[in-house]
Design a protein around this motif. Sequence first.
Motif, PDB file in Angstrom:
ATOM      1  N   VAL A 474      -6.453  13.864   7.428  1.00 53.32           N
ATOM      2  CA  VAL A 474      -6.688  12.586   6.763  1.00 53.32           C
ATOM      3  C   VAL A 474      -5.378  11.889   6.478  1.00 53.32           C
ATOM      4  O   VAL A 474      -5.232  10.665   6.689  1.00 53.32           O
ATOM      5  CB  VAL A 474      -7.506  12.787   5.481  1.00 53.32           C
ATOM      6  N   VAL A 475      -4.390  12.623   5.985  1.00 49.79           N
ATOM      7  CA  VAL A 475      -3.069  12.029   5.651  1.00 49.79           C
ATOM      8  C   VAL A 475      -2.434  11.463   6.904  1.00 49.79           C
ATOM      9  O   VAL A 475      -1.950  10.313   6.919  1.00 49.79           O
ATOM     10  CB  VAL A 475      -2.152  13.075   4.992  1.00 49.79           C
ATOM     11  N   THR A 482      -2.043   2.456  13.776  1.00 50.71           N
ATOM     12  CA  THR A 482      -3.317   1.977  14.347  1.00 50.71           C
ATOM     13  C   THR A 482      -4.478   2.103  13.355  1.00 50.71           C
ATOM     14  O   THR A 482      -5.635   1.811  13.713  1.00 50.71           O
ATOM     15  CB  THR A 482      -3.649   2.797  15.608  1.00 50.71           C
ATOM     16  N   ASN A 483      -4.169   2.505  12.162  1.00 55.22           N
ATOM     17  CA  ASN A 483      -5.200   2.688  11.137  1.00 55.22           C
ATOM     18  C   ASN A 483      -5.662   1.316  10.650  1.00 55.22           C
ATOM     19  O   ASN A 483      -4.918   0.589   9.969  1.00 55.22           O
ATOM     20  CB  ASN A 483      -4.663   3.490   9.976  1.00 55.22           C
ATOM     21  N   THR A 484      -6.924   0.999  10.986  1.00 57.21           N
ATOM     22  CA  THR A 484      -7.498  -0.269  10.535  1.00 57.21           C
ATOM     23  C   THR A 484      -8.497  -0.064   9.399  1.00 57.21           C
ATOM     24  O   THR A 484      -8.975  -1.037   8.816  1.00 57.21           O
ATOM     25  CB  THR A 484      -8.211  -0.961  11.696  1.00 57.21           C
ATOM     26  N   ASN A 487      -5.450   0.578   6.601  1.00 55.38           N
ATOM     27  CA  ASN A 487      -4.208  -0.184   6.825  1.00 55.38           C
ATOM     28  C   ASN A 487      -2.953   0.555   6.266  1.00 55.38           C
ATOM     29  O   ASN A 487      -2.102  -0.054   5.624  1.00 55.38           O
ATOM     30  CB  ASN A 487      -4.318  -1.575   6.235  1.00 55.38           C
ATOM     31  N   ARG A 488      -2.935   1.863   6.525  1.00 48.45           N
ATOM     32  CA  ARG A 488      -1.784   2.749   6.191  1.00 48.45           C
ATOM     33  C   ARG A 488      -1.653   2.999   4.687  1.00 48.45           C
ATOM     34  O   ARG A 488      -0.629   3.554   4.258  1.00 48.45           O
ATOM     35  CB  ARG A 488      -0.471   2.203   6.773  1.00 48.45           C
ATOM     36  N   TYR A 489      -2.650   2.642   3.905  1.00 46.04           N
ATOM     37  CA  TYR A 489      -2.627   3.009   2.492  1.00 46.04           C
ATOM     38  C   TYR A 489      -3.317   4.386   2.343  1.00 46.04           C
ATOM     39  O   TYR A 489      -4.448   4.575   2.800  1.00 46.04           O
ATOM     40  CB  TYR A 489      -3.380   1.969   1.649  1.00 46.04           C
ATOM     41  N   LEU A 490      -2.668   5.259   1.646  1.00 44.55           N
ATOM     42  CA  LEU A 490      -3.248   6.595   1.438  1.00 44.55           C
ATOM     43  C   LEU A 490      -4.380   6.542   0.406  1.00 44.55           C
ATOM     44  O   LEU A 490      -5.361   7.263   0.537  1.00 44.55           O
ATOM     45  CB  LEU A 490      -2.171   7.594   0.991  1.00 44.55           C
ATOM     46  N   GLN A 491      -4.175   5.793  -0.692  1.00 43.75           N
ATOM     47  CA  GLN A 491      -5.175   5.635  -1.747  1.00 43.75           C
ATOM     48  C   GLN A 491      -5.634   6.996  -2.331  1.00 43.75           C
ATOM     49  O   GLN A 491      -6.803   7.294  -2.445  1.00 43.75           O
ATOM     50  CB  GLN A 491      -6.390   4.853  -1.212  1.00 43.75           C
ATOM     51  N   PHE A 492      -4.598   7.812  -2.740  1.00 41.26           N
ATOM     52  CA  PHE A 492      -4.841   9.120  -3.364  1.00 41.26           C
ATOM     53  C   PHE A 492      -4.705   8.980  -4.879  1.00 41.26           C
ATOM     54  O   PHE A 492      -3.680   8.474  -5.367  1.00 41.26           O
ATOM     55  CB  PHE A 492      -3.868  10.164  -2.834  1.00 41.26           C
TER      56      PHE A 492
END
Length: 585
Positions: A474-475, A482-484, A487-492
């Motif tokens: 997941v990390v 390419t994470n849409t 958008n490259r935010y981990l949000q942990f």
Amino acid sequence: MTEYGRGPGSEPWHPEDPLFGDVGWEGQQAQPGQQSSYGGQPQHYPEQPQQPQQYGDWGHGQQADYGQAQQQYQVYDEQGNPQYPDQQQWADQQQYADQSHQQYAGQQQQYQQGGWDGTGVPGQVPYVADPVDPYGQQAAAYGEQQPDFYGTPEAYPPPEPPSRRSTEPEPEKTDWDPGPDQGEHAFFAGGGDDDDEADDEPDGRGRGDRRGKGGKGKGKDKGGKERKRRNGCACLVVVMVFGGGLATVGYFGYQFYQNRFGTAPDYAGDGTGSVSVSIPKGAGGYTIGQELKKQGVVKSVDAFVAAQSQNPDGKKIQAGVFLLKKEMSAASAVKLMLDPKSQDNLIVPTGWRNSKIYAAIDKKLQVSDGTTKAIAKKDYKSFGLPSWANSNKDIKDPLEGFLYPGTYGAAKGMKPETVLKQMVAQASDKYGAIDLEAKAKALNLEDPLQVITVASLVQAEGKTHDDFRKMAEVVYNRLKTTNTETNRYLQFDSTFNYLKGQSNIRISESEINSNKDPYNTYTQKGLPPGPIDNPGDEALAAALNPTHDGWIYFVATDGENKTEFAKTYAEFQALKEKFNDSSGN
């Protein structure tokens, strides 16, 4: 046979006389009216027979031939006492004034050649000079006193006849320990060298001769230097040297016997009191025994090693701090060290933040709160961190992620920095065994520190071993460009809780979205500046080997132990509703 020179005078014998040279001590006669130099008394020897003097016809100035009638004359001294020719009288000693002539002591009576003088004694015919006699042409000085060369202080005493010689008296024997001048043994008086020298003398002189030349007392060697005297200290030194050598040989011999064949010294019983002993990592039985002996727990190292080998679980003793007793038997020490209750250690679980570890150290060492944290902030550079640590200026705690989980010795009296250094050393060893730089490049990470950061996130968010590898995927999927989905935010939530110093699973969106701290992964893209805890072996392994199933979402549906994963946003919303139902929201 006519005896020349045997008349009243002391005329020397003629060299042609058969008795010439065989004079001995009888060759010098005292003159009538003159006393001998030996006490002034004539020397009489009654045991010798009396022989009258015979003289030939002196009227014609020639000596009578042998065989003719010889006239006998009786000689008297001044007191009228008869003198016998063979009675021994001692004349003054002959003294040489130089090497050219000889003088005879006493007064010489003047004779008239070929006739009679006023005393009625016939004159003596002068001898013809002997060509081999150096004194034949020397005229005797008659009528005058010869000088006495024996009267001077530096002269030798006059010789004595054999009958008057006496041996040197022996030293008086005493019943006390004599000194160097009273007959002390040559070994103590320094006379040993003289004895050795005397043995080499060819003339065979004895001890008396050595005494005559100063054998006693301090002597001199052949070089003229004064020899050192030996005394009782020499014996003492010899005894001490040999005694010390025997004692040394005996001691080491006994130690060798004890080590090879004797029983190792050991205490008896369970011991008394208490003592804290720290056993370093990797210590074997012998090293442990040395530390226990140093602290007074066991009596000998060999006794502990033997007891450890006899105990089936003896090899299971691990590094750490043990609370033991003084003067324990080796077997009791091994048994107590295998009991977890005896271990005076600090156990650092996986996933602990540094703030919690600092507080645990303060408590274990019984120091005031905040002591360890202050030391860590001040002296962290001296703890042995890897060169790639602290690569981000926004790191809150340089030691975060480097206090490796494990068991460490920590007891009252120890310093906090000592405990911290143990933990950093453990982390360095673990990380050094992995080629983190190569791993970081393979995982599209910037440096090894980011590998540790990923492992700390996995450790914080994962619940089980199966969760760790999915969590690592997941990390990495959210970090992709390419994470849409995010958008490259981990949000942990774990990163926000770290910066807040809390562990809250219910955080409002407004609170999270309003905080712009670098550690807030809701408002900051990518990884946080550094690790948020201290990951263990499993989390680190999962970070290095994630799954490749396409997981990008996860939710702890029970709020504590159960984590479920999703690949799409729709799946994520379904898991979120499940969580709300379980929590009552």
